[in-house]
Enzyme design. Structure first.
Site, PDB file in Angstrom:
ATOM      1  N   ASP A   1     -17.783  22.610  -8.867  1.00 46.52           N
ATOM      2  CA  ASP A   1     -16.858  21.898  -9.744  1.00 46.52           C
ATOM      3  C   ASP A   1     -17.544  20.679 -10.349  1.00 46.52           C
ATOM      4  O   ASP A   1     -18.176  19.902  -9.647  1.00 46.52           O
ATOM      5  CB  ASP A   1     -15.600  21.487  -8.955  1.00 46.52           C
ATOM      6  CG  ASP A   1     -14.368  21.490  -9.834  1.00 46.52           C
ATOM      7  OD1 ASP A   1     -14.310  20.675 -10.767  1.00 46.52           O
ATOM      8  OD2 ASP A   1     -13.474  22.323  -9.581  1.00 46.52           O
TER       9      ASP A   1
ATOM     10  N   SER B   1     -10.704  21.737 -15.129  1.00 49.65           N
ATOM     11  CA  SER B   1     -10.606  22.794 -14.112  1.00 49.65           C
ATOM     12  C   SER B   1      -9.594  23.867 -14.476  1.00 49.65           C
ATOM     13  O   SER B   1      -9.792  25.039 -14.182  1.00 49.65           O
ATOM     14  CB  SER B   1     -10.187  22.203 -12.768  1.00 49.65           C
ATOM     15  OG  SER B   1     -11.199  21.409 -12.242  1.00 49.65           O
TER      16      SER B   1
ATOM     17  N   ASP C   1      -9.869  10.544 -17.165  1.00 56.30           N
ATOM     18  CA  ASP C   1     -10.272  11.360 -18.315  1.00 56.30           C
ATOM     19  C   ASP C   1     -10.684  10.463 -19.480  1.00 56.30           C
ATOM     20  O   ASP C   1     -11.165  10.956 -20.508  1.00 56.30           O
ATOM     21  CB  ASP C   1      -9.109  12.263 -18.758  1.00 56.30           C
ATOM     22  CG  ASP C   1      -8.639  13.149 -17.621  1.00 56.30           C
ATOM     23  OD1 ASP C   1      -9.476  13.494 -16.775  1.00 56.30           O
ATOM     24  OD2 ASP C   1      -7.440  13.468 -17.562  1.00 56.30           O
TER      25      ASP C   1
ATOM     26  N   HIS D   1     -17.051  23.067 -15.502  1.00 52.92           N
ATOM     27  CA  HIS D   1     -17.213  22.084 -16.589  1.00 52.92           C
ATOM     28  C   HIS D   1     -18.168  21.026 -16.074  1.00 52.92           C
ATOM     29  O   HIS D   1     -18.453  20.964 -14.880  1.00 52.92           O
ATOM     30  CB  HIS D   1     -15.874  21.423 -16.970  1.00 52.92           C
ATOM     31  CG  HIS D   1     -15.163  20.850 -15.798  1.00 52.92           C
ATOM     32  ND1 HIS D   1     -15.531  19.659 -15.200  1.00 52.92           N
ATOM     33  CD2 HIS D   1     -14.148  21.335 -15.039  1.00 52.92           C
ATOM     34  CE1 HIS D   1     -14.754  19.437 -14.159  1.00 52.92           C
ATOM     35  NE2 HIS D   1     -13.907  20.451 -14.024  1.00 52.92           N
TER      36      HIS D   1
END
Ligand SMILES: O=C(O)[C@@H](CO)OP(=O)(O)O
Ligand SMILES: [Mn+2]
Ligand SMILES: [Mn+2]
Length: 560
Positions: free
Chosen positions: A26, A79, A169, A472
């Site tokens: 991840d 995700s 984010d 990602h």
């Protein structure tokens, strides 16, 4: 659909019967190798060995933007969309874009979900709960603004916003800007429509409301107390004052971790508790971190914490968050219909699957992987194992997380011979990367690399095949950079700006193991391949043709 329509023909050249391990790192992208790349700085001998001098079995794939169903090329991956694409083998337009269209056409305000919450407008207040930023992973500011405006124009006389600050984010510290923008919109809409619009409560996303996979219900309870009951230890006259004063009181507090607060009037009374007769919309489009609150709002029989008061409300999600549980029952925009995922095909073709991660990523390799569907397709053929995550800490204090345990469970599953395929998510690059702590992230990445080794050793022992990839980027880039030159962009004080978010970087994918036929390699004619190409690849490696409408497999069998 009849079960046999899932039957897949055998692959003409790749035999069945080899065990396949699928490992998702991840938050593990490929980016310029410098001192701000935690993966580069970390000791990662296993991942290095899969790459070095192996162009036939190592490559990069796209993991952001339209390649994973996001609206724009500068939308970083995440995700949900990453694992959806990995599991479903096709690209679906995701929540972000679906909400954009529904707002643009105005359909959002004509649908059954909005009509349902609208029933409360004559007497009640409309409450909007969600993440306040333009990160585009869980929600977007412009969508919230569109929702406020459209709701007021469609009869909402009183609107209260309960926001969660981001800093994960988007850059830490940006919450003040987003609150300003929100206040401006609330003022404009109030003036234009006569609707009474205010911020009612707030708190940091990791501390308030946005837990996931039931890791820590206290997080949701803290939000409930502020949003529904109008109670929090911190009370302020405005959201801006709240953010400033809380930061003064504790300079270490950051946007992700603001404690809960409520906004009060001159008499000290909360301006927007949620009461009987009100309407609530959770405006995040992304599912995982809204499911717990949705349960608290919707389920009559709810035992996860003491709600004290359960208001009779009209509640809708921006999307339906869980297709299997039909949660919530009402929603403003229909979610992507992610059907016929690779997991479902595997079950129908008799393949036995073991899926494993720790709590904070468990739903990624189960719920997201299966198209936002909770539960198994087959109790008999699938075993899902969740290793409890640490809760109540930030992962920079325990950057090893449970990676080694996850790897050991997976190793045991491979060696048991009970499974045809084992899929795991190793969380470190992402979860530690989100803390912005560079050195801890280096430790996390090194640990994830060790975990990969444990699994590859087991694959070696059983003569199997492995596929290692990521969902990602994150840990490969820990500072804000100029997107063209990749030079760090300094802030006004000349300081590096720590990047806690995901990135738009491509991610590596590697295949190998003793069971990989020698004449199998990555095709060279799919240079823009992305995560959605992985499902067909895994089905091929298991000896099956992929469904015709899946994105093409990344591998080919060449004549030796
Ligand atoms: O923590 C999360 O919710 C997101 C970032 O907002 O990360 P991921 O997509 O890796 O789960
Ligand atoms: Mn992720
Ligand atoms: Mn993440």
């Amino acid at each position: 659909m009849a079960a046999n329509s899932f039957a897949l023909p055998p692959h003409p050249k790749i035999a069945k019967g080899k065990k396949l391990a699928v490992i998702i790192l991840d938050g593990w992208g490929e980016q310029i190798d410098d001192q701000y790349n935690a993966i580069h700085v970390a000791e990662t001998p296993t991942m290095d060995s899969l790459k070095k001098g192996r162009p036939d079995t190592w490559r990069l794939v796209k993991a952001h933007g339209p390649a994973v169903g996001l609206p724009k090329d500068d939308d970083m991956g995440n995700s949900e969309v990453g694992h959806n694409a990995l599991g479903a083998g096709r690209i679906f337009e995701q929540g972000a874009g679906l909400v954009d269209s529904a707002l643009k056409t105005g359909k959002l305000f004509q649908g059954a979900g909005f009509k349902y919450v609208q029933e409360a407008f004559p007497e009640g207040t409309l409450h909007l709960i969600g993440l306040l930023s333009d990160g585009g992973v869980h929600s977007r500011l412009d969508q919230l603004q569109g929702l406020i405006k459209g709701s007021a124009e469609n009869g909402a006389k009183r609107i209260r916003v309960h926001f969660l600050t981001d800093g994960r984010d988007v850059l830490d510290g940006s919450s003040l800007y987003f609150v300003d923008e929100l206040e401006k919109t609330l003022k404009e809409v109030s003036e234009a429509t006569g609707s009474d619009c205010k911020i009612a409560s707030g708190g940091g996303r990791m501390q308030v409301t946005m837990d996931r996979y039931e890791n820590d219900w206290n997080v949701v309870k803290r939000g409930w107390d502020a949003q529904v009951l109008g109670e929090a230890p911190n009370k302020f006259k405005s959201a801006t004052e709240a953010l400033k004063k809380l930061k003064e009181a504790d300079p270490k507090v950051n946007d992700q971790y603001y404690p809960p607060f409520v906004i009060v009037d001159e008499e000290g009374k909360a301006v927007g508790p949620i009461v009987d007769g009100d309407a609530v919309v959770t405006f995040n489009f992304r599912a995982d971190r809204m499911v717990m609150l949705a349960k608290a709002l919707e389920y009559e029989n709810f035992k996860s914490f003491d709600r004290v008061r359960w208001p009779k409300i009209k509640y809708a999600g921006m999307l339906q968050y869980d297709g299997e549980l039909k949660l919530p029952a009402h929603y403003l925009v229909s979610p992507p219909e992610i059907d016929r995922t690779s997991g479902e095909y595997m079950v129908h073709n008799g393949l036995r699957t073991f899926a494993c991660s720790e709590t904070v990523k468990f739903g990624h390799v189960t719920f997201f992987w299966n198209g936002n569907r909770s539960g198994q397709f087959s109790q008999e053929l699938e075993e899902y194992v969740e290793i409890p995550s640490d809760s109540g800490i930030t992962f920079n204090v325990a950057p090893e997380m449970k990676a080694i345990l996850i790897a050991e469970k997976s190793r045991d599953a491979i060696l048991s011979g009970k499974f045809d395929t084992v899929r795991v998510n190793l969380p470190n690059g992402d979860m530690v990367g989100h803390t912005g702590d560079f050195h801890a992230t280096v430790v996390g990445c090194a640990t994830a690399d060790k975990a990969v080794k444990i699994i590859l050793d087991a694959v070696e022992q059983v003569g199997g095949i492995f596929l290692v990839t990521a969902d990602h980027g994150n840990a490969e880039d820990m500072v804000k950079r100029n997107p063209k030159t990749f030079e760090p962009v300094l802030d006004k004080n000349g300081q590096l700006q720590i990047l806690t978010s995901h990135t738009c970087a491509p991610v590596p994918i590697a295949i190998g193991g003793p069971g990989l036929p020698e004449n199998v390699r990555f095709r060279r004619d799919l240079p823009s391949g992305g995560l959605a190409n992985v499902a067909a690849t895994t089905l091929n490696l298991l000896g099956f043709e992929a469904p015709a409408d899946y994105e093409p497999s990344l591998i080919e069998v060449f004549d030796a």
